[in-house]
Design an enzyme around this catalytic site. Structure first.
Site, PDB file in Angstrom:
ATOM      1  N   ASN A 163       0.831  -1.210   0.000  1.00 49.25           N
ATOM      2  CA  ASN A 163       0.000   0.000   0.000  1.00 49.25           C
ATOM      3  C   ASN A 163       0.864   1.257   0.000  1.00 49.25           C
ATOM      4  OD1 ASN A 163      -2.732  -1.002  -0.001  1.00 49.25           O
ATOM      5  ND2 ASN A 163      -2.302  -1.848   2.027  1.00 49.25           N
ATOM      6  N   ASP A 183       9.367  -6.156   2.339  1.00 49.69           N
ATOM      7  CA  ASP A 183       9.430  -5.486   3.627  1.00 49.69           C
ATOM      8  C   ASP A 183      10.841  -4.919   3.747  1.00 49.69           C
ATOM      9  OD1 ASP A 183       7.773  -4.798   5.798  1.00 49.69           O
ATOM     10  OD2 ASP A 183       8.911  -6.118   7.112  1.00 49.69           O
ATOM     11  N   PHE A 242      11.372   9.214   0.322  1.00 47.17           N
ATOM     12  CA  PHE A 242      10.400   9.062   1.413  1.00 47.17           C
ATOM     13  C   PHE A 242      11.102   8.481   2.636  1.00 47.17           C
ATOM     14  CE2 PHE A 242       9.541   4.398   1.410  1.00 47.17           C
ATOM     15  CZ  PHE A 242      10.241   4.042   0.278  1.00 47.17           C
ATOM     16  N   GLY A 243      10.316   8.305   3.701  1.00 47.12           N
ATOM     17  CA  GLY A 243      10.812   7.647   4.911  1.00 47.12           C
ATOM     18  C   GLY A 243      12.088   8.281   5.442  1.00 47.12           C
ATOM     19  N   TYR A 244      13.112   7.453   5.607  1.00 44.70           N
ATOM     20  CA  TYR A 244      14.375   7.894   6.213  1.00 44.70           C
ATOM     21  C   TYR A 244      15.378   8.425   5.181  1.00 44.70           C
ATOM     22  CZ  TYR A 244      12.580   5.241  10.213  1.00 44.70           C
ATOM     23  OH  TYR A 244      11.804   4.764  11.255  1.00 44.70           O
ATOM     24  N   LYS A 299      19.211   7.257  -6.945  1.00 45.15           N
ATOM     25  CA  LYS A 299      18.995   6.377  -5.780  1.00 45.15           C
ATOM     26  C   LYS A 299      19.102   4.909  -6.221  1.00 45.15           C
ATOM     27  CE  LYS A 299      15.673   5.096  -2.139  1.00 45.15           C
ATOM     28  NZ  LYS A 299      14.399   5.327  -1.468  1.00 45.15           N
TER      29      LYS A 299
HETATM   30  P1  ITT Z   1       3.805  -1.977   2.760  1.00 44.40           P
HETATM   31  O1  ITT Z   1       3.961  -2.835   3.977  1.00 44.40           O
HETATM   32  O2  ITT Z   1       2.384  -1.727   2.360  1.00 44.40           O
HETATM   33  O3  ITT Z   1       4.639  -2.466   1.604  1.00 44.40           O
HETATM   34  P2  ITT Z   1       5.087   0.077   4.414  1.00 44.40           P
HETATM   35  O4  ITT Z   1       5.179   1.558   4.241  1.00 44.40           O
HETATM   36  O5  ITT Z   1       4.412  -0.470   5.636  1.00 44.40           O
HETATM   37  O6  ITT Z   1       4.412  -0.507   3.087  1.00 44.40           O
HETATM   38  P3  ITT Z   1       7.622  -1.234   5.191  1.00 44.40           P
HETATM   39  O7  ITT Z   1       7.035  -1.758   6.429  1.00 44.40           O
HETATM   40  O8  ITT Z   1       8.398  -2.153   4.319  1.00 44.40           O
HETATM   41  O9  ITT Z   1       6.523  -0.488   4.268  1.00 44.40           O
HETATM   42  O10 ITT Z   1       8.609  -0.020   5.416  1.00 44.40           O
HETATM   43  C1  ITT Z   1       8.974   0.446   6.629  1.00 44.40           C
HETATM   44  C2  ITT Z   1       9.330   1.884   6.582  1.00 44.40           C
HETATM   45  O11 ITT Z   1      10.713   1.962   6.249  1.00 44.40           O
HETATM   46  C3  ITT Z   1       8.632   2.751   5.559  1.00 44.40           C
HETATM   47  O12 ITT Z   1       7.406   3.216   5.975  1.00 44.40           O
HETATM   48  C4  ITT Z   1       9.648   3.882   5.426  1.00 44.40           C
HETATM   49  O13 ITT Z   1       9.502   4.807   6.467  1.00 44.40           O
HETATM   50  C5  ITT Z   1      10.966   3.158   5.580  1.00 44.40           C
HETATM   51  N1  ITT Z   1      11.541   2.859   4.271  1.00 44.40           N
HETATM   52  C6  ITT Z   1      11.328   1.773   3.495  1.00 44.40           C
HETATM   53  N2  ITT Z   1      12.037   1.863   2.360  1.00 44.40           N
HETATM   54  C7  ITT Z   1      12.697   3.029   2.412  1.00 44.40           C
HETATM   55  C8  ITT Z   1      13.560   3.713   1.528  1.00 44.40           C
HETATM   56  O14 ITT Z   1      13.890   3.212   0.340  1.00 44.40           O
HETATM   57  N3  ITT Z   1      14.030   4.900   1.901  1.00 44.40           N
HETATM   58  C9  ITT Z   1      13.706   5.444   3.088  1.00 44.40           C
HETATM   59  N4  ITT Z   1      12.889   4.892   3.975  1.00 44.40           N
HETATM   60  C10 ITT Z   1      12.381   3.681   3.640  1.00 44.40           C
END
Ligand code: ITT
Length: 195
Positions: free
Chosen positions: A11, A71, A151-153, A174
């Site tokens: 998602n 994941d 996104f994320g970190y 990236k």
């Molecule tokens: P799905 O389980 O629906 O695939 P999610 O957002 O819950 O999506 P994850 O549990 O795999 O995804 O990811 C954990 C978190 O790690 C995600 O929300 C980001 O904050 C971070 N993350 C994952 N991939 C990343 C990336 O390439 N760069 C930076 N942060 C990342």
């Protein structure tokens, strides 16, 4: 050339964009949204592998189709590989990127070792059987956030061999370093051998 259709059980729209940018013409990756599946996918386990397996199994049970999930966790060595499997919810169930980053920087402030890695596990269900692929990107955590891409970190992570954060890079840049790209390349190589 046969084009393989496969559902990506996520998602997270950022993941969909990144994966679509590396698969090229060979794979027709269909997101859950595109497949019309509105399903909250559980991530109850304490390993990336188990969570990835659960996500692909849930979507395979619903669709009966070939699918994969992934994941990803950020593993910081001075913090015993935290946030790791808890990366999305490090600062709480509200899944707030900025709160997660703030907590990580606070916990890392007193540590001199800033080495970390992103680790991605892909779980593929192909013709009813499961296959796992791993991609790792090593780097360091910067104590100052930089960049607005990704996104994320991404804004606090500089991959080994680069001098800027993931959030200061285009998606193509990236992809030169990325954990997700490495795991996806293995997925593509595997699928190419199946057709
Ligand atoms: P799905 O389980 O629906 O695939 P999610 O957002 O819950 O999506 P994850 O549990 O795999 O995804 O990811 C954990 C978190 O790690 C995600 O929300 C980001 O904050 C971070 N993350 C994952 N991939 C990343 C990336 O390439 N760069 C930076 N942060 C990342």
């Amino acid at each position: 050339m046969t084009r393989i259709e496969i559902i990506f059980a996520t998602n997270n729209s950022n993941k969909v964009k990144e994966i679509k940018s590396v698969v090229g013409e060979q794979l027709n990756v269909i997101s859950l949204q595109e497949a019309g599946i509105n399903q909250d996918i559980p991530e109850p386990h304490d390993s990336l592998e188990a969570n990835a397996s659960e996500k692909s199994a849930v979507i395979h049970a619903i669709t009966g189709k070939n699918c994969f999930s992934e994941d990803t966790g950020l593993e910081v060595f001075a913090l015993n590989k935290a946030p790791g499997v808890k990366s999305a919810r490090y600062a709480g169930d509200h899944r707030d990127f900025q709160a997660n980053i703030d907590l990580l920087l606070k916990n890392l402030a007193a540590e001199t070792n800033k080495i970390a890695q992103f680790r991605t596990i892909i779980s593929l269900i192909w013709q009813g059987n499961e296959y796992l692929f791993e991609g790792i990107c090593k780097g360091i955590i910067t104590m100052e956030q930089k960049g607005s891409e990704g996104f994320g970190y991404d804004s606090i992570f500089i991959p080994e061999g680069a001098n800027k954060t993931f959030a200061e890079m285009s998606m193509e840049e990236k992809n030169k370093y990325s954990h997700r790209k490495k795991a996806t390349t293995q997925l593509i190589d595997f699928l190419k051998k199946q057709i």
